[in-house]
Design an enzyme around this catalytic site. Structure first.
Site, PDB file in Angstrom:
ATOM      1  N   PHE A   1       0.862  -1.186   0.000  1.00 53.67           N
ATOM      2  CA  PHE A   1       0.000   0.000   0.000  1.00 53.67           C
ATOM      3  C   PHE A   1       0.893   1.229   0.000  1.00 53.67           C
ATOM      4  O   PHE A   1       1.739   1.376   0.874  1.00 53.67           O
ATOM      5  CB  PHE A   1      -0.924   0.028   1.223  1.00 53.67           C
ATOM      6  CG  PHE A   1      -1.798   1.251   1.252  1.00 53.67           C
ATOM      7  CD1 PHE A   1      -2.952   1.320   0.483  1.00 53.67           C
ATOM      8  CD2 PHE A   1      -1.444   2.360   2.014  1.00 53.67           C
ATOM      9  CE1 PHE A   1      -3.750   2.459   0.483  1.00 53.67           C
ATOM     10  CE2 PHE A   1      -2.231   3.504   2.009  1.00 53.67           C
ATOM     11  CZ  PHE A   1      -3.387   3.553   1.258  1.00 53.67           C
TER      12      PHE A   1
ATOM     13  N   ASP B   1       9.305   2.659   1.623  1.00 58.76           N
ATOM     14  CA  ASP B   1       8.137   3.388   2.095  1.00 58.76           C
ATOM     15  C   ASP B   1       8.020   3.084   3.588  1.00 58.76           C
ATOM     16  O   ASP B   1       7.529   2.025   3.981  1.00 58.76           O
ATOM     17  CB  ASP B   1       6.895   2.941   1.319  1.00 58.76           C
ATOM     18  CG  ASP B   1       5.604   3.572   1.851  1.00 58.76           C
ATOM     19  OD1 ASP B   1       5.637   4.162   2.945  1.00 58.76           O
ATOM     20  OD2 ASP B   1       4.575   3.452   1.169  1.00 58.76           O
TER      21      ASP B   1
ATOM     22  N   LYS C   1       2.700   9.560   8.735  1.00 59.14           N
ATOM     23  CA  LYS C   1       2.035   9.036   9.936  1.00 59.14           C
ATOM     24  C   LYS C   1       2.726   9.479  11.239  1.00 59.14           C
ATOM     25  O   LYS C   1       2.561  10.618  11.637  1.00 59.14           O
ATOM     26  CB  LYS C   1       1.895   7.517   9.830  1.00 59.14           C
ATOM     27  CG  LYS C   1       0.964   7.116   8.683  1.00 59.14           C
ATOM     28  CD  LYS C   1       0.353   5.745   8.827  1.00 59.14           C
ATOM     29  CE  LYS C   1      -0.823   5.572   7.890  1.00 59.14           C
ATOM     30  NZ  LYS C   1      -0.513   5.044   6.577  1.00 59.14           N
TER      31      LYS C   1
HETATM   32  C1  LIG Z   1      -0.699   5.347   5.170  1.00 59.77           C
HETATM   33  C2  LIG Z   1       0.307   4.920   4.194  1.00 59.77           C
HETATM   34  C3  LIG Z   1       0.500   5.618   2.985  1.00 59.77           C
HETATM   35  C4  LIG Z   1      -0.351   6.794   2.581  1.00 59.77           C
HETATM   36  O1  LIG Z   1      -0.228   7.879   3.441  1.00 59.77           O
HETATM   37  P1  LIG Z   1      -1.324   9.059   3.385  1.00 59.77           P
HETATM   38  O2  LIG Z   1      -0.879  10.029   4.425  1.00 59.77           O
HETATM   39  O3  LIG Z   1      -2.655   8.432   3.683  1.00 59.77           O
HETATM   40  O4  LIG Z   1      -1.276   9.629   2.012  1.00 59.77           O
HETATM   41  C5  LIG Z   1       1.489   5.178   2.144  1.00 59.77           C
HETATM   42  N1  LIG Z   1       2.269   4.108   2.450  1.00 59.77           N
HETATM   43  C6  LIG Z   1       2.111   3.425   3.609  1.00 59.77           C
HETATM   44  C7  LIG Z   1       3.010   2.281   3.905  1.00 59.77           C
HETATM   45  C8  LIG Z   1       1.115   3.794   4.507  1.00 59.77           C
HETATM   46  O5  LIG Z   1       0.931   3.092   5.623  1.00 59.77           O
END
Ligand SMILES: *Cc1c(COP(=O)(O)O)cnc(C)c1O
Length: 417
Positions: A155, A240, A269
């Site tokens: 994701f 990521d 986050k």
């Molecule tokens: C939450 C998340 C995203 C997206 O972040 P947003 O602030 O919602 O755009 C991307 N990669 C990972 C691994 C995530 O947990």
């Protein structure tokens, strides 16, 4: 006392009646564009590990704002930093430097060992930035190679490009045409990546622990193999770390578990502790953008920089990474007897990013039962439960959570076993 807000837990004094809450829910139903099924509660206040709704009901929060509230709800350090910065300076043009922007970039590069930081507001934007930088690298150094290999079950966000980067098969037909240039391969499968990398590849992007995909850590040999492959082919490795960064997995950055470094790391986050903030970190050799190729109205936004500085400093000062490691072990051990009793399997994770499999696909029923019992947990897919509490979680919080979880499991699965 670092978390004095959390020590002064009072019941809600809003005095809302059931009718007032019902009015809010009716208004929500008529005014908010539908994008998510939400339960019939309205959250009003948070302190430490707890949230309160408009009816004064109290919830122990093991979702933590979706792995965001690293310091818990409304921590004094974040509140104070935002109050002080908002009295001083809220926004300047992104075309001008500001003090907290420079200070935070310096601190983050020191702590991470990277040379350069770029700031945005959301995780998706930080990932977009990483993809743009990888394509820029491809155009400068790899004859225009632009393809990024990502993994199934990953994701990476909800912008058009990040939906294309994300490896969810059921997203494939959505919002056509897709952004081109992404190839998806099975996770933890080095051979599959080796086969997918070609002349057009400029980077490989993974989450060190797939979060939304159900809490799946990358194997050490896999990550070492990816690093080697990238070095051999002269392509970039992108982590990521939007969910795993800033202490969550037991290290400040999850890449530290693997004894190597990606070329680009994205963070969001936890880094803002609840304030919208994301970052991309990289090496000097990737300081490649020309003026205007990347940016944003809110890059280096002073309030966000003050929030990020306060959160990161507190995580370091209290060594919340180490605490996440210890509490993660305590949590996974505590889950064992519950697991045996209810047929739960594959308790897994790193630090305070924990997942397990249910014996039946009753994730959403369990989430609802837990909510009614005053506990917030997440079910990223029908048979998986994920826990991602604030890094300040105590052993007592874990014990309370385990009781509420067991009660909820009994209610949901009592008739099934
Ligand atoms: C939450 C998340 C995203 C997206 O972040 P947003 O602030 O919602 O755009 C991307 N990669 C990972 C691994 C995530 O947990």
């Amino acid at each position: 006392m670092p978390f004095d807000h959390a020590l002064n837990i009072q019941p809600s004094t809003s005095g809302d009646t059931g009718a007032a809450t019902q009015q809010l829910l009716d208004d929500a139903g008529h005014s908010i564009l539908f994008t998510a099924k939400r339960p019939d509660v309205v959250m009003e206040r948070g302190a430490g590990m707890y949230l309160w709704d408009t009816e004064g009901n109290k919830y122990l929060d093991f979702i933590g704002g979706w792995a965001v509230n690293a310091l818990g709800h409304s921590p004094a350090v974040l509140h104070d930093a935002l109050a002080a910065q908002s009295a001083q300076l809220i926004q300047v043009s992104p075309g001008l430097y500001n003090k907290p922007m420079i200070q935070f970039a310096k601190r983050l590069t020191e702590l991470s060992g990277y040379d350069r930081a770029f700031f945005a507001s959301s995780g998706s934007e930080a990932n977009e930035s990483a993809i743009k930088l990888a394509r820029k690298y491809g155009s400068v150094h790899l004859n225009g190679a632009y393809e990024i290999v990502t993994t199934l079950g990953s994701f990476h966000g909800r912008t058009l490009a990040m939906m294309s980067a994300t490896g969810k098969p059921h997203w494939e037909p959505l919002f056509a045409p897709k952004v081109a240039g992404f190839r998806h391969v099975p996770f933890n499968d080095l051979e599959a990546v080796e086969q997918a990398v070609g002349e057009q590849t400029c980077a490989i992007m993974i989450e060190p622990v797939q979060g939304e995909g159900g809490v799946h850590p990358a194997d050490a040999e896999y990550v070492a193999g990816l690093r080697k492959l990238c070095d051999e082919r002269g392509i970039l490795l992108i982590f990521d770390e939007i969910q795993t960064g800033i202490g969550r997995t037991g290290k400040l950055f999850a890449f530290e578990h693997y004894g190597l470094r990606p070329d680009i790391v994205t963070l969001a986050k936890g880094i803002g502790g609840g304030f919208p903030l994301s970052a991309m970190l990289t090496h000097e050799k990737l300081n490649l953008f020309e003026a205007g190729e990347q940016g944003g109205t809110y890059t280096g936004q002073p309030l966000a920089m003050a929030a990020g500085s306060a959160v990161v400093e507190e995580v370091v000062r209290q060594n919340l990474s180490q605490r996440a490691e210890a509490m993660g072990v305590f949590l996974r051990e505590g889950l064992q007897p519950v697991a045996e009793r209810f047929g739960i399997s594959r308790i897994r994770g790193m630090g305070l990013l924990v997942g397990f499999d249910l014996p039946h696909p009753v994730g959403s029923e369990l989430v609802s039962a837990a909510l009614a019992n005053g506990l917030l947990i997440n079910s990223p897919s029908p048979s998986v439960i994920r826990l991602m509490p604030p890094l300040i979680v105590t052993q007592e919080d874990v014990s309370v959570m385990l009781q509420q979880l067991a009660l909820s499991l009994e209610q949901v699965m009592g008739g099934l076993n």
